[in-house]
Design a protein around this motif. Structure first.
Motif, PDB file in Angstrom:
ATOM      1  N   LYS A 112      23.724  67.346  -9.632  1.00 53.45           N
ATOM      2  CA  LYS A 112      23.314  67.821  -8.312  1.00 53.45           C
ATOM      3  C   LYS A 112      24.498  67.866  -7.353  1.00 53.45           C
ATOM      4  O   LYS A 112      24.471  68.571  -6.357  1.00 53.45           O
ATOM      5  CB  LYS A 112      22.301  66.837  -7.723  1.00 53.45           C
ATOM      6  N   ILE A 113      25.518  67.063  -7.711  1.00 57.99           N
ATOM      7  CA  ILE A 113      26.647  66.928  -6.794  1.00 57.99           C
ATOM      8  C   ILE A 113      27.326  68.272  -6.581  1.00 57.99           C
ATOM      9  O   ILE A 113      27.798  68.565  -5.491  1.00 57.99           O
ATOM     10  CB  ILE A 113      27.650  65.898  -7.341  1.00 57.99           C
ATOM     11  N   ARG A 125      26.153  71.049  -6.116  1.00 60.94           N
ATOM     12  CA  ARG A 125      25.544  71.786  -5.022  1.00 60.94           C
ATOM     13  C   ARG A 125      26.161  71.388  -3.685  1.00 60.94           C
ATOM     14  O   ARG A 125      26.434  72.241  -2.838  1.00 60.94           O
ATOM     15  CB  ARG A 125      24.036  71.496  -5.021  1.00 60.94           C
ATOM     16  N   TYR A 126      26.381  70.088  -3.526  1.00 56.98           N
ATOM     17  CA  TYR A 126      26.961  69.631  -2.260  1.00 56.98           C
ATOM     18  C   TYR A 126      28.420  70.020  -2.147  1.00 56.98           C
ATOM     19  O   TYR A 126      28.908  70.311  -1.061  1.00 56.98           O
ATOM     20  CB  TYR A 126      26.767  68.120  -2.120  1.00 56.98           C
ATOM     21  N   TYR A 133      28.375  73.693  -1.259  1.00 59.53           N
ATOM     22  CA  TYR A 133      27.923  73.803   0.128  1.00 59.53           C
ATOM     23  C   TYR A 133      29.082  73.535   1.080  1.00 59.53           C
ATOM     24  O   TYR A 133      29.327  74.263   2.039  1.00 59.53           O
ATOM     25  CB  TYR A 133      26.795  72.792   0.321  1.00 59.53           C
ATOM     26  N   ASP A 134      29.833  72.485   0.746  1.00 65.08           N
ATOM     27  CA  ASP A 134      30.974  72.092   1.560  1.00 65.08           C
ATOM     28  C   ASP A 134      32.057  73.170   1.551  1.00 65.08           C
ATOM     29  O   ASP A 134      32.623  73.523   2.582  1.00 65.08           O
ATOM     30  CB  ASP A 134      31.521  70.762   1.025  1.00 65.08           C
ATOM     31  N   PHE A 173      33.819  61.989   0.925  1.00 69.48           N
ATOM     32  CA  PHE A 173      32.648  62.264   0.091  1.00 69.48           C
ATOM     33  C   PHE A 173      32.771  61.514  -1.234  1.00 69.48           C
ATOM     34  O   PHE A 173      31.828  60.881  -1.701  1.00 69.48           O
ATOM     35  CB  PHE A 173      32.559  63.778  -0.146  1.00 69.48           C
ATOM     36  N   MET A 191      30.346  58.609  -2.758  1.00 68.00           N
ATOM     37  CA  MET A 191      29.663  58.774  -4.046  1.00 68.00           C
ATOM     38  C   MET A 191      29.984  57.631  -5.020  1.00 68.00           C
ATOM     39  O   MET A 191      29.178  57.301  -5.875  1.00 68.00           O
ATOM     40  CB  MET A 191      30.076  60.097  -4.698  1.00 68.00           C
ATOM     41  N   LEU A 192      31.173  57.051  -4.872  1.00 68.06           N
ATOM     42  CA  LEU A 192      31.577  56.017  -5.829  1.00 68.06           C
ATOM     43  C   LEU A 192      30.716  54.770  -5.737  1.00 68.06           C
ATOM     44  O   LEU A 192      30.574  54.046  -6.723  1.00 68.06           O
ATOM     45  CB  LEU A 192      33.042  55.641  -5.584  1.00 68.06           C
ATOM     46  N   GLN A 227      27.631  54.853  -5.331  1.00 65.51           N
ATOM     47  CA  GLN A 227      26.301  55.232  -5.818  1.00 65.51           C
ATOM     48  C   GLN A 227      26.289  55.202  -7.347  1.00 65.51           C
ATOM     49  O   GLN A 227      27.337  55.181  -7.977  1.00 65.51           O
ATOM     50  CB  GLN A 227      25.946  56.656  -5.335  1.00 65.51           C
ATOM     51  N   PRO A 228      25.096  55.206  -7.925  1.00 65.35           N
ATOM     52  CA  PRO A 228      25.046  55.209  -9.393  1.00 65.35           C
ATOM     53  C   PRO A 228      25.471  56.556  -9.976  1.00 65.35           C
ATOM     54  O   PRO A 228      24.663  57.285 -10.537  1.00 65.35           O
ATOM     55  CB  PRO A 228      23.582  54.878  -9.703  1.00 65.35           C
ATOM     56  N   ILE A 229      26.732  56.880  -9.818  1.00 62.97           N
ATOM     57  CA  ILE A 229      27.254  58.143 -10.331  1.00 62.97           C
ATOM     58  C   ILE A 229      28.542  57.843 -11.076  1.00 62.97           C
ATOM     59  O   ILE A 229      29.403  57.128 -10.561  1.00 62.97           O
ATOM     60  CB  ILE A 229      27.526  59.125  -9.169  1.00 62.97           C
ATOM     61  N   GLU A 230      28.666  58.384 -12.273  1.00 66.85           N
ATOM     62  CA  GLU A 230      29.868  58.127 -13.063  1.00 66.85           C
ATOM     63  C   GLU A 230      31.064  58.868 -12.474  1.00 66.85           C
ATOM     64  O   GLU A 230      30.934  59.987 -11.987  1.00 66.85           O
ATOM     65  CB  GLU A 230      29.646  58.603 -14.494  1.00 66.85           C
ATOM     66  N   ARG A 231      32.217  58.230 -12.584  1.00 68.17           N
ATOM     67  CA  ARG A 231      33.419  58.834 -12.016  1.00 68.17           C
ATOM     68  C   ARG A 231      33.746  60.166 -12.658  1.00 68.17           C
ATOM     69  O   ARG A 231      34.146  61.109 -12.000  1.00 68.17           O
ATOM     70  CB  ARG A 231      34.604  57.893 -12.180  1.00 68.17           C
ATOM     71  N   MET A 249      34.581  50.228  -7.317  1.00 73.82           N
ATOM     72  CA  MET A 249      35.489  51.127  -6.598  1.00 73.82           C
ATOM     73  C   MET A 249      36.929  50.723  -6.825  1.00 73.82           C
ATOM     74  O   MET A 249      37.834  51.546  -6.758  1.00 73.82           O
ATOM     75  CB  MET A 249      35.175  51.112  -5.106  1.00 73.82           C
ATOM     76  N   CYS A 266      27.422  53.037 -15.001  1.00 75.17           N
ATOM     77  CA  CYS A 266      27.356  52.976 -13.556  1.00 75.17           C
ATOM     78  C   CYS A 266      25.931  52.705 -13.076  1.00 75.17           C
ATOM     79  O   CYS A 266      25.680  52.610 -11.890  1.00 75.17           O
ATOM     80  CB  CYS A 266      27.867  54.277 -12.964  1.00 75.17           C
ATOM     81  N   ASP A 267      25.007  52.584 -14.024  1.00 78.39           N
ATOM     82  CA  ASP A 267      23.589  52.486 -13.646  1.00 78.39           C
ATOM     83  C   ASP A 267      23.261  51.257 -12.812  1.00 78.39           C
ATOM     84  O   ASP A 267      22.301  51.259 -12.050  1.00 78.39           O
ATOM     85  CB  ASP A 267      22.716  52.474 -14.913  1.00 78.39           C
ATOM     86  N   ARG A 302      24.527  50.278 -10.298  1.00 77.86           N
ATOM     87  CA  ARG A 302      24.639  50.528  -8.864  1.00 77.86           C
ATOM     88  C   ARG A 302      23.342  51.049  -8.246  1.00 77.86           C
ATOM     89  O   ARG A 302      23.216  51.139  -7.026  1.00 77.86           O
ATOM     90  CB  ARG A 302      25.795  51.491  -8.580  1.00 77.86           C
ATOM     91  N   ARG A 303      22.376  51.408  -9.117  1.00 77.38           N
ATOM     92  CA  ARG A 303      21.051  51.757  -8.592  1.00 77.38           C
ATOM     93  C   ARG A 303      20.460  50.587  -7.831  1.00 77.38           C
ATOM     94  O   ARG A 303      19.656  50.750  -6.931  1.00 77.38           O
ATOM     95  CB  ARG A 303      20.101  52.060  -9.752  1.00 77.38           C
ATOM     96  N   PRO A 361      31.576  62.594   5.063  1.00 71.83           N
ATOM     97  CA  PRO A 361      32.071  63.964   5.264  1.00 71.83           C
ATOM     98  C   PRO A 361      31.894  64.369   6.729  1.00 71.83           C
ATOM     99  O   PRO A 361      30.790  64.297   7.265  1.00 71.83           O
ATOM    100  CB  PRO A 361      31.178  64.788   4.343  1.00 71.83           C
ATOM    101  N   LEU A 411      20.188  62.419  -4.280  1.00 68.57           N
ATOM    102  CA  LEU A 411      20.979  61.927  -5.414  1.00 68.57           C
ATOM    103  C   LEU A 411      20.394  60.669  -6.042  1.00 68.57           C
ATOM    104  O   LEU A 411      20.634  60.385  -7.204  1.00 68.57           O
ATOM    105  CB  LEU A 411      22.421  61.646  -4.961  1.00 68.57           C
ATOM    106  N   ARG A 412      19.666  59.895  -5.258  1.00 68.75           N
ATOM    107  CA  ARG A 412      19.196  58.610  -5.781  1.00 68.75           C
ATOM    108  C   ARG A 412      17.690  58.528  -5.944  1.00 68.75           C
ATOM    109  O   ARG A 412      17.176  57.501  -6.379  1.00 68.75           O
ATOM    110  CB  ARG A 412      19.661  57.467  -4.866  1.00 68.75           C
ATOM    111  N   TYR A 421      15.622  57.020  -8.940  1.00 67.78           N
ATOM    112  CA  TYR A 421      15.639  55.599  -9.290  1.00 67.78           C
ATOM    113  C   TYR A 421      14.761  54.764  -8.364  1.00 67.78           C
ATOM    114  O   TYR A 421      14.560  53.604  -8.590  1.00 67.78           O
ATOM    115  CB  TYR A 421      17.078  55.070  -9.238  1.00 67.78           C
TER     116      TYR A 421
END
Lengths: 254, 269
Positions: free
Chosen positions: A2-3, A5-6, A9-10, A71, A75-76, A78-82, B50, B69-70, B72-73, B85, B100-101, B104
């Motif tokens: 989904k990222i 899309r953002y 958008y940016d 941004f 995102m880091l 959040q539960p999102i892989e690098r 991080m 990374c799960d 972090r949920r 941003p 995005l979340r 979960y």
């Protein structure tokens, strides 16, 4: 994913991409309008594409990366892989740059000169976009400072577009007593812009103008194997820096 | 819930974290305290993935945090300086994070958004916001997904007294629900009401990790700020030894007097 899309958008909001599209459209329209011989227009267009596409791709990508730093930081946590995050950024950038290229150059080319040379110009333009974006990602992932990052990417562009040619000319001149044709094939592989040029030139008749070297090129790149080689090397140029960028990014501290 | 084992991190010549180990469990509200540059934020960022530690492991609910990374949920993070941003509006930031979340979480916790009355400012772009409002946004985002661990880096630093009170109440409420809360602050009076345990970091080393009661008992002080001040200023080597639950060597007298001088300035507020 989904990222993406953002990211898109940016990018679209910054209007830089729209300016790039408009510029390309203007150039190709002007070239096709003023020249009656379509293949001559393609040749002129090629010269512009080979300078503008790498430059815009590398600079735009670098600026985008540094502007997205906040941004990325957000995102880091959040539960999102690098890796997913970086790939989304990459895909967002190349999707918008390629779209700009396809509208700005692709549309006029398909309208006025949709033959082998036209299509190969589009392929080589898209590949160059990929290559220079992925080099930019690598540089930006390594360099913390924005000004330094942009400086390094500009230097790289300068090297690939100009300095490299000087070096090759110098070598040709110095070793003119020796048969260099085979070596020149190798040298070409070291510069994606050169590779892009050869890839398009060989689809036209102008390769005859390139003398004996041209004949060797035509013999090699004109064959299916040569085409395959050129494409393969260009894809390597796109994939390897991206891979290195991911490796750096995964270990980076924020 | 969180097991930290021998975490070490070096930035150039600076040792930001030096073989730090600790176990954090549910229901604890842990305060990380220590002078500026003692490694508090680095430790927090290591927990969030991080910052990648040079050595050591971090396990969350039994699994290594580097494998996926799960985990972090289950975490809500409020950074010290929230960076968002520039051209997005507050509402867009919230929509994006929810988008995005949302897979979960079933229940969104919007209590803080309402308490801060943040909806009034939803149309403002992030770049126009004051430091305090950005902190409010950060706080709301940290609590929004009802995570079982809350990591708050200097939560009350630039909030006005009303907002600060609102946030403290929220932290207390979540703590009583049995969540793990991890925060850093220099305002010891703020921590007084919220904390159950104290982690003291100095030059990247964990000096002690003790519950507030144990700390108060050891120092014969009623107030946390005074208890900490007492530990720092009296140079009580004996007490430090007694307090050292994690097998860390107490600082040498020379090192310690340095600690005292630096700490006193903060504690006197």
């Amino acid at each position: 994913m989904k990222i993406i899309r953002y990211v898109l958008y940016d990018i679209l909001r910054s209007r830089m991409i729209i300016g790039y599209t408009a510029f390309l459209l203007l150039v190709s329209a002007a070239l096709f309008a003023t020249e009656t011989n379509a293949s001559k227009s393609i040749l002129n267009l090629l010269n512009i594409v080979l300078i503008v596409v790498p430059l815009v791709s590398i600079v735009f990508t670098t600026i985008h990366y540094y502007n997205s730093y906040q941004f990325i930081e957000l995102m880091l946590a959040q539960p999102i892989e690098r890796m997913k995050l970086l790939l989304s950024e990459f895909l967002g950038v190349i999707l918008s740059l390629s779209a700009a290229f396809l509208i700005g150059i692709g549309l006029p080319v398909l309208l006025f000169s949709a033959d082998g040379s036209g299509i190969s110009l589009l392929i080589s333009g898209i590949l160059l976009t990929f290559i220079f974006s992925s080099i930019a990602f690598w540089v930006a992932a390594i360099t913390q400072d924005k000004a330094k990052g942009i400086g390094v990417t500009l230097l790289l562009w300068f090297y690939f577009s100009l300095i490299y040619d000087f070096i090759v000319l110098f070598l040709m001149f110095t070793f003119s007593d020796y048969p260099l044709e085979k070596a020149m094939l190798g040298f070409t592989a070291l510069n994606p812009i050169d590779l892009g040029r050869v890839f398009v030139m060989l689809q036209m008749d102008v390769s005859a103008l390139m003398g004996y070297t041209g004949a060797v090129y035509k013999q090699f790149f004109g064959s299916a194997l040569g085409m395959f080689f050129a494409l393969g090397v260009m894809i390597m140029w796109a994939v390897v820096p991206l891979f290195l960028a991911i490796r750096v990014f995964k270990k980076k501290d924020f | 819930m969180i097991e930290i084992k021998n975490i070490t991190k070096q930035f150039g010549k600076l040792k930001a974290l030096d073989t730090v180990s600790a176990n954090f469990t549910e229901g604890q509200a842990i305060s990380l305290i220590g002078p500026n540059g003692s490694g508090k934020t680095t430790l927090i960022k290591c927990l969030l993935g991080m910052v990648i530690p040079d050595a050591g492991t971090i396990h969350f609910k039994g699994s290594d945090v580097t494998t996926s990374c799960d985990y972090r949920r289950d975490m809500g993070y409020m950074p010290q300086i929230g960076r968002y941003p520039d051209n997005m509006r507050i509402s867009q930031i919230f929509d994006m994070m929810i988008d995005l979340r949302k897979n979960y979480t079933t229940q969104l916790d919007e209590e803080l958004i309402n308490a801060f009355d943040l909806r009034k400012q939803f149309d403002k772009p992030m770049r126009t916001l004051s430091g305090g409002t950005i902190q409010k946004v950060s706080a709301c985002l940290a609590f929004l997904f009802d995570p079982s661990v809350l990591i708050l880096d200097e939560p009350t630093a630039s909030l006005d007294p009303v907002a600060s009170e609102v946030l403290k109440n929220k932290v207390l409420k979540e703590k009583n629900k049995g969540k793990l809360i991890l925060m850093t602050s220099h305002i010891l009076s703020d921590l007084e009401e919220m904390t159950t345990d104290i982690v003291y970091l100095q030059d990247g080393k964990l000096q002690f990790f003790k519950s507030v009661e144990a700390l108060k008992a050891a120092t014969n002080e009623q107030r946390l700020a005074k208890a900490i001040a007492s530990v720092m200023s009296k140079g009580i080597q004996v007490q430090m030894n007694g307090m050292n639950g994690n097998g860390h060597t107490p600082p040498s007298p020379k090192e310690f007097s340095r600690t005292v001088n630096r700490r006193e300035m903060t504690i006197k507020i």
